[in-house]
Design a protein around this motif. Structure first.
Motif: not given
Length: 201
Positions: A108-116
C-alpha cells in the motif's frame, strides 16, 4: 528558534501485543497495570521529540489489533511515514501477524518506513523459557525488508524511548532531504518557518 516537523506514525500488530502500553510509556512515561480495554478503531496522540535543534512531533495512531477492525486500520495507515509493527515475544502467532502487516504496508505505501518491535521483554528476562520468537529470526526478516528491529518492555521502559527517538531521527533526516530536493528551499535561511511534510495521499 527551533523548526517543527510533523510525522504520521501508525502502530500495527495483533491485539494484546502491547501497542497501547508502548504509547503510554512513550508519551506519559507510565505503565498501567491491569487489563486494557481493547482499542476500537484507533486512538491518536502527539509526541514532540527533540532531534538536534529541531522538534519532530510524532502523530501516533494506535490502531485496533482485532482482525475485525482490519479494514479500518488501513484507513489509519494511509499516508503514514513510519509504521511500528509490534509482536509479542511470548507469542509466535503475533509474529506471523506482524509479517502480514509488513506485506500490507509494502503493497500500500512503499514510502512508509517500517520498525519491527518485540514487546514484553521483561517477561523473557524473568523466565527465558517464555520466549517463542527468536531474536535472530526477526533480525533476518528485518534485514530482508530494510527495517529497524527493537525488543522493548513497556513495563520497565527498556528500549521504548530509543525506538521512538529513532523514528523521529529517521523521519527528520528523510523529510528535510525531501524538502530541499523537491522545493529547493534553503533551510539555513528559513529558520523561523514551520515545515510540514505532506503526508496525505
Amino acid at each position: 528558534m527551533t523548526m517543527r516537523v510533523d510525522a504520521k506514525v501508525v502502530m500495527l500488530g495483533k491485539e494484546s501485543v502491547g501497542k497501547t502500553s508502548l504509547v503510554e510509556r512513550c508519551v506519559h512515561h507510565r505503565f498501567l497495570v491491569g487489563p486494557y480495554q481493547n482499542t476500537i478503531g484507533a486512538a491518536f496522540v502527539a509526541k514532540p521529540i527533540q532531534v538536534g535543534d529541531k522538534v519532530v512531533t510524532l502523530g501516533i495512531w494506535d490502531t485496533a489489533g482485532s482482525e475485525r477492525y482490519e479494514a479500518m486500520s488501513r484507513i489509519y495507515y494511509r499516508g503514514a511515514r513510519a509504521a511500528i509493527v509490534c509482536y509479542d515475544l511470548t507469542d509466535t502467532s503475533s509474529f506471523q501477524r506482524a509479517r502480514f502487516w509488513v506485506k500490507e504496508l509494502q503493497n500500500c505505501d512503499e514510502h512508509c518506513k517500517i520498525y519491527l518491535c518485540g514487546t514484553k521483554i521483561d517477561l523473557i528476562e524473568s523466565d527465558r523459557g517464555l520466549r517463542q520468537v527468536d531474536y535472530h529470526d526477526v533480525q533476518d526478516f528485518a534485514d530482508e525488508i530494510g527495517a529497524k528491529h527493537f525488543e522493548t518492555s513497556s513495563k520497565t521502559g527498556n528500549n521504548v524511548d530509543e525506538l521512538f527517538q529513532k523514528v523521529a531521527e529517521d523521519y527528520n533526516s528523510i523529510s528535510f532531504q525531501f524538502l530541499t530536493e523537491e522545493t529547493g528551499i534553503d533551510l539555513g535561511q528559513k529558520k523561523d518557518s514551520y515545515f510540514y511534510s505532506c503526508c496525505h495521499s
